[in-house]
Design a protein around this motif. Structure first.
Motif, short mmCIF file in Angstrom:
data_model
loop_
_atom_site.label_atom_id
_atom_site.label_comp_id
_atom_site.label_asym_id
_atom_site.label_seq_id
_atom_site.Cartn_x
_atom_site.Cartn_y
_atom_site.Cartn_z
N UNK A 111 0.84 -1.21 0.00
CA UNK A 111 0.00 0.00 0.00
C UNK A 111 0.86 1.25 0.00
N UNK A 136 1.46 4.28 -2.79
CA UNK A 136 1.26 5.71 -2.50
C UNK A 136 2.47 6.55 -2.90
N UNK A 154 -3.47 3.53 16.39
CA UNK A 154 -4.82 3.03 16.16
C UNK A 154 -5.09 1.87 17.12
N UNK A 181 3.82 11.32 -0.78
CA UNK A 181 2.50 10.76 -1.09
C UNK A 181 1.69 11.71 -1.97
N UNK A 182 1.69 12.98 -1.61
CA UNK A 182 0.86 13.93 -2.36
C UNK A 182 1.55 14.43 -3.62
N UNK A 188 -1.78 20.65 5.85
CA UNK A 188 -2.47 19.35 5.84
C UNK A 188 -1.62 18.20 6.38
N UNK A 232 -3.40 15.85 8.91
CA UNK A 232 -4.46 15.03 8.30
C UNK A 232 -3.89 14.01 7.33
N UNK A 233 -2.88 14.44 6.60
CA UNK A 233 -2.28 13.52 5.64
C UNK A 233 -1.60 12.35 6.35
N UNK A 243 -4.16 9.86 7.54
CA UNK A 243 -4.71 9.02 6.47
C UNK A 243 -3.66 8.00 5.99
N UNK A 244 -2.41 8.41 5.93
CA UNK A 244 -1.35 7.47 5.54
C UNK A 244 -1.28 6.34 6.57
N UNK A 279 -3.68 5.39 8.51
CA UNK A 279 -4.91 4.61 8.36
C UNK A 279 -4.73 3.53 7.30
N UNK A 280 -4.19 3.91 6.16
CA UNK A 280 -4.02 2.96 5.06
C UNK A 280 -3.01 1.87 5.44
N UNK A 316 -4.23 -0.33 8.57
CA UNK A 316 -5.38 -1.17 8.21
C UNK A 316 -5.01 -2.27 7.24
N UNK A 317 -4.05 -1.99 6.36
CA UNK A 317 -3.60 -3.05 5.44
C UNK A 317 -3.04 -4.22 6.25
N UNK A 351 -10.83 4.78 15.17
CA UNK A 351 -10.36 5.88 14.32
C UNK A 351 -8.89 6.17 14.68
#
Lengths: 119, 207
Positions: free
Chosen positions: B30, B34, B71, B97-98, B110, B113-114, B117-118, B120-121, B124-125, B142
């Motif tokens: 993942x 990215x 998490x 990533x961006x 950001x 927040x970024x 989310x990174x 999170x990915x 979670x993977x 979350x």
């Protein structure tokens, strides 16, 4: 391929994710109307005001998860393209998507995945 | 009271390390997607340590402040999953990533927040892969962005008696080829969770 006039709803608690998805969709379909919601309740509020033909739903979100939102939105928009767009790539979540008659797009978000799905 | 010596043996360590390998393989795939670059993984480490000692181990890898994502997860077993980077590399990761999709001003704004989310990915993977191996569901809460000295990240929200608790420490380091990025994924589970985890492992092996 979706019809010309399309209302899209991107539901994700990550502003970055919403921004990336919006940018990808807008680059191919600048005429589409794209709205964002930062959580499930906001998505339901927006869906009560207008119809959507395309809905991309994150799964793990505060207040309501994507599954709970999809349970409400799928019968409300039976013809819409709805998909989980989530990092939660467990089989259980993929199966939930099948049960709810929606699609499943695994994160990370890439231009190829979004373009392939929206057409 | 469960004893760690009853829980951990050579075979268990081997199986857990292999599961972590598989989970992190998915997480690395993942991340690689990215940043559009190869991600190199270390050999996983599996050991019982006190929560206090976790800080010590990671501080050998991260000097100075760290930033990343924590998490909490529940289900067949439970604990905390952490993705940490040296603080001075976090902006570089977000930039990787961006890429060129946002301006430098927006990038800084950001960053938090970024990173969330990174995280999170990636987390979670890894968790999703473990859940599928066990044919069980893991419910991830979350993810929360964290930043600061390592000691405060691990111990700020713990009661003093928990700091000395023994936890199963699963760790894997990764680096992004062609970019100056090193990160660390760590799972912490208390003794009762490890017992549940071991039961799941035994069920898999018996099947």
């Amino acid at each position: 391929m979706l019809m010309t006039e399309v209302n899209c709803l991107i539901v994700d608690d990550s502003r970055m994710s919403r921004m990336i998805v919006k940018r990808i969709i807008a680059s191919t379909h600048p005429e589409w109307k794209i709205e964002e919601a930062g959580d499930g309740q906001e998505a339901l509020d927006k869906a009560s005001e207008k119809d959507f033909e395309l809905i991309l739903l994150d799964y793990n979100m505060p207040i309501m998860n994507g599954g709970e939102v999809a349970e409400i939105l799928r019968p409300r928009f039976p013809e819409a393209k709805i998909a989980f767009l989530t990092a939660n790539v467990q089989e259980a979540i993929k199966n939930k998507a099948i049960d709810l008659h929606i699609d499943f797009i695994p994160k990370p978000i890439t231009e190829a995945k979004i373009k392939k799905y929206v057409g | 009271m469960l004893d760690k010596t009853q829980l951990i043996d050579e075979l268990f360590v081997d199986v857990v390390a292999e599961m972590l390998n598989i989970g992190m393989g998915c997480a690395a795939a993942s991340l690689s997607e990215m940043v559009e670059s190869e991600v190199i993984l270390s050999v996983p480490s599996v050991e019982f340590v006190s929560r206090d000692h976790v800080t010590e181990i990671i501080s050998k890898r991260i000097q100075g402040d760290a930033s990343g994502v924590i998490q909490r997860f529940n289900g067949a077993f439970w604990g905390d999953a952490l993705l940490l980077f040296p603080e001075d590399q976090s902006l570089e990761l977000v930039r990787a990533v961006l890429q060129n999709s946002i301006s430098l001003d927006d990038l800084t704004e950001m960053q938090q927040e970024a990173m969330t989310e990174i995280g999170n990915v990636i987390l979670n993977a890894c968790l999703s892969s473990l859940a599928d191996i066990f044919n069980n569901q893991i419910l991830g809460e979350i993810p929360v962005f964290v930043k600061g000295p390592l000691h405060s990240l691990f111990n700020d929200n713990q009661q003093q008696d928990l700091i000395e608790d023994v936890v199963l420490f699963l760790n894997m380091d990764f680096s992004v080829k062609q970019k100056n990025l090193q990160g660390y994924v760590t799972f912490l589970m208390d003794i009762n969770s490890v017992a549940a985890f071991k039961e799941n492992v035994e069920n898999i092996m018996a099947a």
